[in-house]
Structures are given as C-alpha cells and as structure tokens.
Design an enzyme around this catalytic site. Structure first.
Site, short mmCIF file in Angstrom:
data_model
loop_
_atom_site.label_atom_id
_atom_site.label_comp_id
_atom_site.label_asym_id
_atom_site.label_seq_id
_atom_site.Cartn_x
_atom_site.Cartn_y
_atom_site.Cartn_z
N SER A 154 1.00 -1.34 -0.03
CA SER A 154 -0.05 0.13 0.01
C SER A 154 0.75 1.23 -0.09
O SER A 154 2.16 1.12 0.51
CB SER A 154 -1.09 -0.15 1.20
N TYR A 167 -3.08 -0.93 10.13
CA TYR A 167 -2.86 -1.13 8.48
C TYR A 167 -1.50 -0.85 7.81
O TYR A 167 -0.77 -1.48 7.33
CB TYR A 167 -4.14 -0.47 7.90
N1 LIG Z 1 -8.31 -0.62 -2.96
C1 LIG Z 1 -7.36 -0.30 -2.66
O1 LIG Z 1 -7.13 1.40 -2.80
C2 LIG Z 1 -6.24 -0.58 -2.07
C3 LIG Z 1 -4.84 0.22 -1.88
C4 LIG Z 1 -3.95 -0.29 -1.55
C5 LIG Z 1 -3.84 -1.86 -1.17
N2 LIG Z 1 -4.86 -2.56 -1.07
C6 LIG Z 1 -4.95 -3.94 -0.70
O2 LIG Z 1 -5.28 -4.50 -1.94
C7 LIG Z 1 -5.57 -5.96 -1.12
C8 LIG Z 1 -6.99 -6.18 -1.73
O3 LIG Z 1 -8.13 -5.06 -1.21
P1 LIG Z 1 -9.45 -4.61 -2.03
O4 LIG Z 1 -8.99 -3.33 -2.04
O5 LIG Z 1 -9.49 -5.31 -3.15
O6 LIG Z 1 -10.59 -4.76 -1.16
P2 LIG Z 1 -11.67 -5.66 -0.87
O7 LIG Z 1 -12.65 -5.77 -2.33
O8 LIG Z 1 -12.42 -5.51 0.44
O9 LIG Z 1 -10.98 -7.33 -0.77
C9 LIG Z 1 -10.42 -7.79 0.23
C10 LIG Z 1 -10.25 -9.12 0.01
O10 LIG Z 1 -9.88 -9.82 1.32
C11 LIG Z 1 -10.16 -10.96 1.34
N3 LIG Z 1 -10.09 -11.46 2.67
C12 LIG Z 1 -10.25 -10.75 4.09
N4 LIG Z 1 -10.07 -11.71 5.12
C13 LIG Z 1 -9.63 -13.06 4.38
C14 LIG Z 1 -9.44 -14.00 5.01
N5 LIG Z 1 -9.58 -14.43 6.31
N6 LIG Z 1 -9.22 -15.25 4.14
C15 LIG Z 1 -9.40 -15.05 2.85
N7 LIG Z 1 -9.53 -13.99 2.17
C16 LIG Z 1 -9.98 -12.77 3.05
C17 LIG Z 1 -11.70 -10.97 1.04
O11 LIG Z 1 -12.40 -12.32 0.77
P3 LIG Z 1 -13.63 -12.44 1.16
O12 LIG Z 1 -14.70 -11.44 0.73
O13 LIG Z 1 -13.84 -13.60 0.35
O14 LIG Z 1 -13.65 -12.83 2.66
C18 LIG Z 1 -11.37 -10.02 0.00
O15 LIG Z 1 -11.22 -10.77 -1.30
C19 LIG Z 1 -5.50 -5.67 0.32
O16 LIG Z 1 -4.23 -6.38 0.70
C20 LIG Z 1 -5.62 -4.23 0.47
O17 LIG Z 1 -5.22 -3.66 1.50
C21 LIG Z 1 -6.03 -1.77 -1.77
#
Ligand SMILES: NC(=O)c1ccc[n+]([C@@H]2O[C@H](COP(=O)([O-])OP(=O)(O)OC[C@H]3O[C@@H](n4cnc5c(N)ncnc54)[C@H](OP(=O)(O)O)[C@@H]3O)[C@@H](O)[C@H]2O)c1
Length: 270
Positions: A154, A167
């Site tokens: 991130s 985080y």
């Molecule tokens: N969106 C952004 O702007 C952004 C920026 C920087 C970094 N990130 C990172 O990118 C990654 C994806 O996030 P996102 O933004 O796409 O958010 P998201 O749509 O909320 O996705 C989060 C994912 O984490 C999974 N997850 C959470 N706990 C879990 C567990 N115990 N076992 C298996 N899966 C689990 C969820 O799976 P289920 O729903 O199936 O439980 C979901 O697929 C994360 O690491 C986040 O920190 C995002």
C-alpha cells in the site's frame, strides 16, 4: 509472431482475495494471459462470479474457498488446487484491508485502540495476508524450482497515511517480509515482489472515500488532490504489473522489487 513474454499458458495462478475488487481484477488478468486460475477467498458468490467471468472470456478458472488466517485451510487449498490444475506457479496475496476499529478519528483516539483490534487487523494484513500463504505455497514452489509470489502492499507502507495506523504498520511489514523472502528463495527459482496500489474503489475503503450519495468525502478529495493524475485507479489497471511479475519470461531477473501503481501518489510532495 506470437508474443511469448506475457504468455502464462503454462502457469497455475492462485489469487487469495480473488473474491475482492483488486484480487478479482488480478485473477481476470492472469486468466486472460492464459494461466489456470484459482480464485480463492471466503465469499463463494463473488468467487464463483469471478470464475464465471474468466471462463466466459475463454480462460480456465475455479473458485476455492479458503480462510487465509488458517494454515490448515491454506494447506487444504494448495492440495485442492494441485489436484485440479497442477503445482501452483504464481501466488497473489490480495487478502487484506483496513478496519474502522483501528482507524484514528476524532471519536477514536490512537491511545484507545485495543491490542485485540490491533492484532486482528495486523494479522489479517501480514500474517493471514502474506506470512501463512507464503509458508504454505513457497516451499512447494522452491521444491519445484519455479514460482512467482506477488504480495500487495500500500502507499501507506512507504510513508504512513494519517489515521490508518495498524494497516500501515502491517503493510510496511509486508514490504519487509517480501524482501526477506526474495533473498531466501532466489536460488530456488522463486521470485517474490510487491505491488503498491494507490487508491482504488473497493469494499474495504468505500466509506473512507465516498459519501452515501457517491460524492468524495473530505478524505477522498484530499487523496485526489494529492494524486498527480488527479483520479482514483481502476482495478484493471493492475493487470499489466500483475502479468509482468507473474511471467517468468518477462520478469526473470526481477525479485525483491516493488511496483507502484498509484497515479504518482508517492512522488507528490508539495
Ligand atoms: N483498494 C485500494 O485502494 C487498495 C490500496 C492499497 C492496497 N490495497 C490492498 O489490496 C488488497 C485487496 O483489497 P481490495 O481493495 O480489493 O479490498 P476488498 O475488495 O475488500 O478485498 C479484500 C479481500 O480480502 C479477502 N479476505 C479478507 N480476509 C480474508 C480471510 N481471512 N481469508 C481469505 N480472504 C480474506 C476478502 O475475501 P472474502 O470477501 O472472500 O472474505 C476480499 O477478497 C488488500 O490487501 C488491500 O489492503 C487496496
């Protein structure tokens, strides 16, 4: 002439968090490049929808349930994928996210964050998000002499954003652990890199970025003002970096690096 640099047809890719916004887009990109894709996560509906999208586009994919916080569940995942598709060659660790309980606000001071809440979010992003999947999949990749692991960091890993404290600390540790593993496994043919996304609309951050009527929150506006490109990312803008890092042909000598896909966010000062 066929472009073999980005052809993943001999790859088996596992995307943990393939049920989410960013992981889902990464899974689709890997499928489009020819990989057999294991979409892994807890949410069956979203996982199956992503599988259907990949297969409808002509790719090969299956949804596999997993709880990334459990080594047992990850072990069962690896076995199931190996039976269905063969040895995993690419692992994308995209499970993670922020949590309001560890976010500093006017009503929730830093000193009132409990150790339990801190540990839960820290563990989601570092332990379940990266450590346990790497422990489960990495040694098998080393034994096979081939693997590419892509961990999601991130912008907050580089210089912590205001408010998102646990985080940020966990994501900084993701960078550090990824560097460690890249060194450990380099001679066994396993590359470990990170992608640093900027700001992309997703389930876990939508309340931080948008009001209920869809307009940007004050924080959302501040992020846009701080992003040289002046906009949020679109999840499919992670496709290029993902396929590049997954491809042994395209990134054969690249390990221990971080690719920023952030519209310039980390280059902006004043
Ligand atoms: N969106 C952004 O702007 C952004 C920026 C920087 C970094 N990130 C990172 O990118 C990654 C994806 O996030 P996102 O933004 O796409 O958010 P998201 O749509 O909320 O996705 C989060 C994912 O984490 C999974 N997850 C959470 N706990 C879990 C567990 N115990 N076992 C298996 N899966 C689990 C969820 O799976 P289920 O729903 O199936 O439980 C979901 O697929 C994360 O690491 C986040 O920190 C995002």
């Amino acid at each position: 002439m066929k472009n073999t640099l980005f052809d993943l047809s001999d790859s088996v890719a596992v995307v943990i968090g393939g049920t989410g916004a960013l992981g889902g887009a990464m899974a689709s990109a890997l499928g489009e490049a020819g990989a057999r894709v294991a979409v892994a996560g807890r949410n069956k509906e979203r996982g199956q929808a992503r599988r259907d999208e990949i297969t409808k586009a002509g790719g090969e994919a299956e949804f596999f349930p997993v709880d990334a916080s459990s080594r047992e569940s990850l072990h069962a995942l690896r076995q199931a994928i190996t039976e269905k598709f063969g040895n995993p060659t690419t692992l994308v660790n995209a499970a993670g996210g922020n949590d309001p309980r560890v976010t500093v606000t006017a009503d929730h001071a830093f000193e009132n964050i409990t150790a339990e809440d801190w540990n839960e979010n820290f563990n989601l992003n570092l332990v379940g998000g990266v450590l346990l999947p790497c422990q489960e999949f990495g040694p098998a990749m080393c034994a096979a002499g081939r693997g590419s692991i892509i961990n999601i960091a991130s912008v907050s890993a580089h210089l912590p954003l205001s408010r998102v404290v646990a985080y940020s600390a966990a994501k900084a540790a993701v960078l550090n652990l990824s560097s460690f593993l890249s060194r450990e496994w380099a001679r066994q043919g396993v590359r470990v890199n990170t992608i640093t996304p900027g700001f992309f609309p997703a389930e876990q951050n939508k309340r931080l970025l948008f009001n209920e009527d869809g307009t940007p929150t004050e924080r959302g506006r501040s992020i846009l003002n701080h992003t040289p490109m002046g906009r949020l990312g679109k999840a499919d803008e992670l496709a290029g970096a993902t396929v590049f890092l997954a491809s042994d042909a395209a990134s054969s000598f690249i390990t221990g690096t971080d690719i920023r896909v952030d519209g310039g966010f980390l280059s902006q000062t004043i």
